[in-house]
Scaffold this active site. Structure first.
Site, short mmCIF file in Angstrom:
data_model
loop_
_atom_site.label_atom_id
_atom_site.label_comp_id
_atom_site.label_asym_id
_atom_site.label_seq_id
_atom_site.Cartn_x
_atom_site.Cartn_y
_atom_site.Cartn_z
N THR A 130 -9.70 -1.44 4.28
CA THR A 130 -9.83 -1.92 2.90
C THR A 130 -10.06 -3.25 2.85
O THR A 130 -10.46 -3.99 4.14
CB THR A 130 -8.56 -1.81 2.40
N ALA A 166 -14.75 -1.36 -4.76
CA ALA A 166 -14.33 -0.18 -5.35
C ALA A 166 -15.50 -0.02 -6.24
O ALA A 166 -15.82 1.30 -6.55
CB ALA A 166 -13.00 -0.45 -6.16
N SER A 187 0.90 -1.09 0.18
CA SER A 187 -0.06 0.01 0.02
C SER A 187 0.80 1.27 -0.12
O SER A 187 1.90 1.21 0.73
CB SER A 187 -1.05 -0.23 0.99
N LEU A 188 0.48 2.24 -0.57
CA LEU A 188 1.11 3.71 -0.89
C LEU A 188 0.34 4.61 0.22
O LEU A 188 0.98 5.60 0.35
CB LEU A 188 1.12 4.11 -2.32
N SER A 189 -0.71 4.02 0.97
CA SER A 189 -1.39 4.99 1.99
C SER A 189 -0.49 5.52 2.80
O SER A 189 -0.32 6.80 3.12
CB SER A 189 -2.46 4.22 2.46
N GLY A 237 -5.84 6.14 -12.34
CA GLY A 237 -6.42 5.58 -10.85
C GLY A 237 -5.71 6.34 -9.80
O GLY A 237 -6.32 6.38 -8.54
N LYS A 279 -14.48 -3.85 4.61
CA LYS A 279 -15.56 -2.59 4.41
C LYS A 279 -16.49 -2.58 4.87
O LYS A 279 -17.17 -1.72 5.34
CB LYS A 279 -15.18 -1.87 3.14
N ASP A 295 -13.98 6.68 -0.47
CA ASP A 295 -13.68 6.07 -1.82
C ASP A 295 -14.52 7.02 -2.88
O ASP A 295 -14.30 7.24 -3.91
CB ASP A 295 -14.00 4.65 -1.88
N ALA A 314 -18.12 -4.97 -9.80
CA ALA A 314 -19.34 -4.55 -8.85
C ALA A 314 -18.76 -4.87 -7.63
O ALA A 314 -19.62 -5.14 -6.81
CB ALA A 314 -20.78 -5.19 -9.13
#
Length: 291
Positions: free
Chosen positions: A70, A138, A18-20, A251, A74, A110, A135
């Site tokens: 995530t 995200a 993750s880049l968070s 994105g 969620k 999101d 679906a």
């Protein structure tokens, strides 16, 4: 009340890449904050997604200011929270939890993140007929965002018919009858022939899932393409679509704007989204070299 020291984290499965953490910590550094962002990977604990409730309670008791949530937690986290924002309640999914006065409040950035990215990156495209692939979690968020932005009608395509049907039904309940429909992947040729644009919300195109989500021959110059995948920023779908003259959106913007909205919720301070967009371009670049 804003202070200048923060402890936050991300709960999910397989979140090592993750880049968070870097996105949040870089922005905090620029604002002179002490800000620690921890990864809480349920795979490391050999715990199932249902452990999210215990992890949220532990984080609150340990003095965390908030959490990002995530896949695959969620939806599961909702029953363990004290309150939900209207957006999270409408979506039935939470990706941000804020701890305040001993209470846990769930939000969803999101939806707002994708909406902000789309409005910035594809401001003038037609939105009458939108086709969305995917679906999942995200997908639900970006479909809500598209209808909030004024899309006339959205057709949700997923390999799992129950999932697309459930999402379409939920969108129609929330936005009004006739705004959404579900379709199977074999309907894509006729759907794309009459569409204004495509939102892509499946894992295809990620480093671990290379390739195109549908045959390149279905693309045409009049279509716009919005991508949810951000590692890499330039997916095969975007590269192929750009080459034939489609307007495209990567994105990275969604990743940045959802992080910026979460940062604001955690700290009460205004993040600089332009600087964070430069961060993600650099971070995603480094990550793709590493991979």
């Amino acid at each position: 009340m804003p202070h200048d020291s923060y402890l936050v984290g991300l709960i999910g499965s397989g979140i090592g890449p993750s880049l968070s953490p870097a996105l949040h910590e870089r922005e905090a550094d620029r604002q002179g904050l002490r800000y620690v962002y921890r990864l809480i990977d349920i795979d490391t604990f050999r715990a199932g997604p249902e452990a999210v409730g215990d992890l949220v309670r532990a984080a609150r008791d340990l003095g965390f200011d908030g959490l990002n949530i995530t896949h695959p937690c969620k939806q599961l986290v909702i029953e363990h929270l004290d309150a939900l924002s209207p957006g999270a309640e409408a979506l039935g999914a939470v990706n941000t939890v804020v701890f305040q006065d001993g209470r846990s409040v769930g939000h969803n950035t999101d939806v707002t993140g994708f909406a902000a990215s789309f409005a910035r990156g594809l401001p003038d495209v037609p939105l009458e007929h939108v086709v969305q692939l995917g679906a999942g979690g995200a997908g639900a968020a970006v479909a809500h965002a598209m209808l909030t932005l004024g899309a006339g009608h959205i057709t949700v395509v997923d390999a799992m018919p129950d999932r697309s049907a459930d999402l379409a039904a939920s969108l129609n309940r929330h936005f009004g009858p006739g705004r959404a429909a579900a379709a199977a992947p074999d309907a894509l040729p006729s759907l794309l022939a009459g569409a204004d644009g495509v939102v892509h919300a499946t894992p295809t195109g990620m480093a671990a899932h290379p390739g195109l989500p549908f045959p390149a021959r279905l693309l045409r110059p009049g279509l716009w393409i919005a991508e949810v995948v951000y590692r890499p920023l330039e997916t095969e779908l975007l590269r192929t679509a750009r080459a034939i003259g489609c307007a495209v959106l990567d994105g990275g913007g969604m990743a940045v704007f959802q992080a910026a909205d979460a940062f604001r919720l955690f700290t009460g301070r205004e993040p600089d989204a332009a600087r964070m967009l430069a961060d993600i371009a650099e971070l995603a670049d480094v990550a793709s070299v590493r991979n």
